[in-house]
Design an enzyme around this catalytic site. Structure first.
Site, PDB file in Angstrom:
ATOM      1  CB  CYS A  83      -0.927  -0.007   1.209  1.00 38.07           C
ATOM      2  SG  CYS A  83      -1.992  -1.442   1.200  1.00 38.07           S
TER       3      CYS A  83
ATOM      4  CG  HIS B 134      -3.455   3.176   1.091  1.00 41.23           C
ATOM      5  ND1 HIS B 134      -3.841   2.685  -0.139  1.00 41.23           N
ATOM      6  CD2 HIS B 134      -3.563   2.146   1.970  1.00 41.23           C
ATOM      7  CE1 HIS B 134      -4.159   1.406   0.003  1.00 41.23           C
ATOM      8  NE2 HIS B 134      -4.007   1.051   1.274  1.00 41.23           N
TER       9      HIS B 134
ATOM     10  CG  ASN C 127      -6.908  -1.260   0.196  1.00 45.38           C
ATOM     11  OD1 ASN C 127      -6.058  -1.073  -0.665  1.00 45.38           O
ATOM     12  ND2 ASN C 127      -6.620  -1.368   1.475  1.00 45.38           N
TER      13      ASN C 127
HETATM   14  N1  COA Z   1     -19.154  -9.745   6.356  1.00 48.24           N
HETATM   15  C1  COA Z   1     -19.827 -10.068   7.469  1.00 48.24           C
HETATM   16  N2  COA Z   1     -19.218 -10.389   8.628  1.00 48.24           N
HETATM   17  C2  COA Z   1     -17.861 -10.381   8.620  1.00 48.24           C
HETATM   18  C3  COA Z   1     -17.113 -10.060   7.478  1.00 48.24           C
HETATM   19  C4  COA Z   1     -17.804  -9.740   6.299  1.00 48.24           C
HETATM   20  N3  COA Z   1     -17.197  -9.415   5.159  1.00 48.24           N
HETATM   21  N4  COA Z   1     -15.799 -10.142   7.789  1.00 48.24           N
HETATM   22  C5  COA Z   1     -15.723 -10.496   9.071  1.00 48.24           C
HETATM   23  N5  COA Z   1     -16.964 -10.637   9.582  1.00 48.24           N
HETATM   24  C6  COA Z   1     -17.380 -11.003  10.927  1.00 48.24           C
HETATM   25  C7  COA Z   1     -16.306 -11.755  11.691  1.00 48.24           C
HETATM   26  O1  COA Z   1     -16.335 -13.131  11.376  1.00 48.24           O
HETATM   27  C8  COA Z   1     -16.698 -11.477  13.116  1.00 48.24           C
HETATM   28  O2  COA Z   1     -17.757 -12.335  13.464  1.00 48.24           O
HETATM   29  P1  COA Z   1     -17.871 -12.930  14.970  1.00 48.24           P
HETATM   30  O3  COA Z   1     -18.002 -11.731  15.856  1.00 48.24           O
HETATM   31  O4  COA Z   1     -19.082 -13.774  14.901  1.00 48.24           O
HETATM   32  O5  COA Z   1     -16.596 -13.677  15.184  1.00 48.24           O
HETATM   33  C9  COA Z   1     -17.266 -10.064  13.061  1.00 48.24           C
HETATM   34  O6  COA Z   1     -17.590  -9.821  11.683  1.00 48.24           O
HETATM   35  C10 COA Z   1     -16.298  -9.024  13.529  1.00 48.24           C
HETATM   36  O7  COA Z   1     -15.047  -9.281  12.920  1.00 48.24           O
HETATM   37  P2  COA Z   1     -13.813  -8.383  13.182  1.00 48.24           P
HETATM   38  O8  COA Z   1     -12.667  -8.890  12.381  1.00 48.24           O
HETATM   39  O9  COA Z   1     -13.616  -8.204  14.655  1.00 48.24           O
HETATM   40  O10 COA Z   1     -14.346  -7.033  12.562  1.00 48.24           O
HETATM   41  P3  COA Z   1     -13.731  -5.619  12.634  1.00 48.24           P
HETATM   42  O11 COA Z   1     -14.681  -4.716  13.280  1.00 48.24           O
HETATM   43  O12 COA Z   1     -12.317  -5.617  13.107  1.00 48.24           O
HETATM   44  O13 COA Z   1     -13.692  -5.224  11.099  1.00 48.24           O
HETATM   45  C11 COA Z   1     -12.128  -5.006   9.323  1.00 48.24           C
HETATM   46  C12 COA Z   1     -12.876  -5.976  10.214  1.00 48.24           C
HETATM   47  C13 COA Z   1     -11.222  -5.829   8.401  1.00 48.24           C
HETATM   48  C14 COA Z   1     -13.096  -4.236   8.460  1.00 48.24           C
HETATM   49  C15 COA Z   1     -11.325  -4.044  10.217  1.00 48.24           C
HETATM   50  O14 COA Z   1     -10.526  -4.747  11.131  1.00 48.24           O
HETATM   51  C16 COA Z   1     -10.448  -3.147   9.427  1.00 48.24           C
HETATM   52  O15 COA Z   1     -10.927  -2.290   8.742  1.00 48.24           O
HETATM   53  N6  COA Z   1      -9.111  -3.284   9.534  1.00 48.24           N
HETATM   54  C17 COA Z   1      -8.184  -2.533   8.763  1.00 48.24           C
HETATM   55  C18 COA Z   1      -8.209  -3.091   7.399  1.00 48.24           C
HETATM   56  C19 COA Z   1      -7.451  -2.291   6.432  1.00 48.24           C
HETATM   57  O16 COA Z   1      -7.526  -1.114   6.389  1.00 48.24           O
HETATM   58  N7  COA Z   1      -6.665  -2.984   5.634  1.00 48.24           N
HETATM   59  C20 COA Z   1      -5.923  -2.404   4.619  1.00 48.24           C
HETATM   60  C21 COA Z   1      -4.615  -1.983   5.134  1.00 48.24           C
HETATM   61  S1  COA Z   1      -3.688  -1.348   3.876  1.00 48.24           S
END
Ligand code: COA
Length: 333
Positions: A115, A260, A290
């Site tokens: 990224c 980004h 992204n």
């Molecule tokens: N749709 C529905 N549910 C989903 C899902 C999706 N696409 N992806 C994950 N879940 C579920 C998980 O399984 C989890 O379920 P559970 O509570 O029953 O175990 C729940 O949603 C919460 O998951 P979690 O990983 O804790 O969610 P979160 O609030 O951390 O959000 C991201 C996940 C990835 C959106 C978040 O962590 C994020 O934005 N991180 C940064 C990502 C990023 O910017 N990456 C690029 C970097 S360059």
């Protein structure tokens, strides 16, 4: 020492737009979950009817950048290509664009900083121009990520976020007020596996692939989402302030911040933390997801096209991603 400036920008997005509702038909997810967590409404994924590689998308974005730069392609004296989704294990994509463009035997360098790749590439281009080594450098960020995403419920945390696309910029020696003030690059390799794809690489699965005994998990991206989120919001803020402080500008001086496009929630968090107004930040992740190393040049190109950025504006670019790596660039467009 010379100054460098961006003289032309371009972008290319595959036609196939995939909405959140489309995804909810192939995995257990919902438009509501995706929008609430990421701000993404749709992303572009190359489809089987319009197959494109990252070098081909980069080439298309380059044609637009060169046209907008108003130079002849033969005036380009170096190519920098940032991608983590190259066409081949080797050679890199830079040489493929050199060939597609049909330019002379100029050098072509490949960057693998995910990224942050475009900022790393811009930093190298800036230094090359400052020293007088080159006059017109083509900098490309392009990613074809959809084929490696796990599009089942298992891979839903990642597959809903990432998209395909390319952006490009021509960086040239400046003879006016436009210039890149500074670039700032950082890394923290102890977190290298928190956002990674291990194989196929020489030590992860390459040999096993030949005998069909490879673990498929090695070839799917992994992300510790919450850790990435927490680190990103700290590092974005730090590195934006680093660029402003170095050049004695304040946040009010910034006409446009292009973060980004990792996650709209990350961009909004930084905006709030830094006290930026809506008109000072450009986001387009809502449409494209992204696109990793391509996100900044795509957004920059669109922001110029939409007249959100004009000549003379103070623009800050900032990125965070796999490595972890992060960086910023402050420039007068
Ligand atoms: N749709 C529905 N549910 C989903 C899902 C999706 N696409 N992806 C994950 N879940 C579920 C998980 O399984 C989890 O379920 P559970 O509570 O029953 O175990 C729940 O949603 C919460 O998951 P979690 O990983 O804790 O969610 P979160 O609030 O951390 O959000 C991201 C996940 C990835 C959106 C978040 O962590 C994020 O934005 N991180 C940064 C990502 C990023 O910017 N990456 C690029 C970097 S360059």
């Amino acid at each position: 020492m010379y100054n460098s400036q961006i003289i032309g920008l371009g972008h290319y997005l595959p036609q196939n737009s995939v909405s959140n509702d489309d995804l909810s038909k192939i995995m257990d997810t919902s438009d509501e979950w995706i929008q609430e967590r990421t701000g993404i409404l749709s992303r572009r994924w190359v489809d089987s009817e319009n197959k494109m590689s990252s070098s081909e998308m980069g080439y298309k974005a380059s044609l637009m950048a060169i046209k907008n730069a108003g130079i002849d392609k033969n005036e380009i004296d170096h190519i920098l290509f940032a991608t983590i989704s190259p066409d081949y294990y080797f050679p890199g994509n830079g040489v493929l664009v050199q060939d597609l463009l049909g330019v002379g035997t100029i050098g072509a360098t490949d960057i693998r900083n995910a990224c942050s790749g475009f900022i790393y590439a811009l930093s190298i281009a800036n230094a090359y121009i400052q020293t007088g080594l080159y006059k017109n450098i083509l900098v490309i960020g392009s990613e074809l990520q959809s084929p490696v995403l796990d599009k089942t419920t298992n891979g839903r945390d990642l597959s809903v976020i990432f998209g395909d696309g390319a952006g490009a910029a021509v960086i040239s020696r400046s003879d006016n007020q436009s210039k890149i003030y500074s670039t700032h690059l950082h890394s923290e390799g102890k977190n290298s596996l928190e956002l990674s794809m291990k194989g196929p690489s020489v030590i992860h699965g390459m040999t096993e692939l030949k005998t069909n005994t490879a673990n498929p998990q090695l070839f799917s991206p992994y992300m510790n989402g919450q850790m990435v989120f927490k680190n990103a919001i700290v590092r974005f803020e730090e590195v934006i302030k680093e660029a402003l402080n170095k050049n004695e500008f304040t946040i009010e001086d910034v006409n446009c911040l292009i973060p980004h496009q990792a996650n709209l929630r990350i961009s909004q968090f930084i905006q709030k933390k830094l006290g930026l107004k809506n008109e000072q930040v450009f986001n387009n992740i809502q449409k494209y997801g992204n696109t990793t190393g391509a996100s900044i040049p795509i957004a920059f190109s669109e922001a110029v096209e939409q007249k959100r950025i004009k000549r003379g504006d103070l623009v800050c670019l900032a990125a965070f991603g796999s490595g972890f790596t992060w960086g910023s660039a402050l420039l007068r467009y």
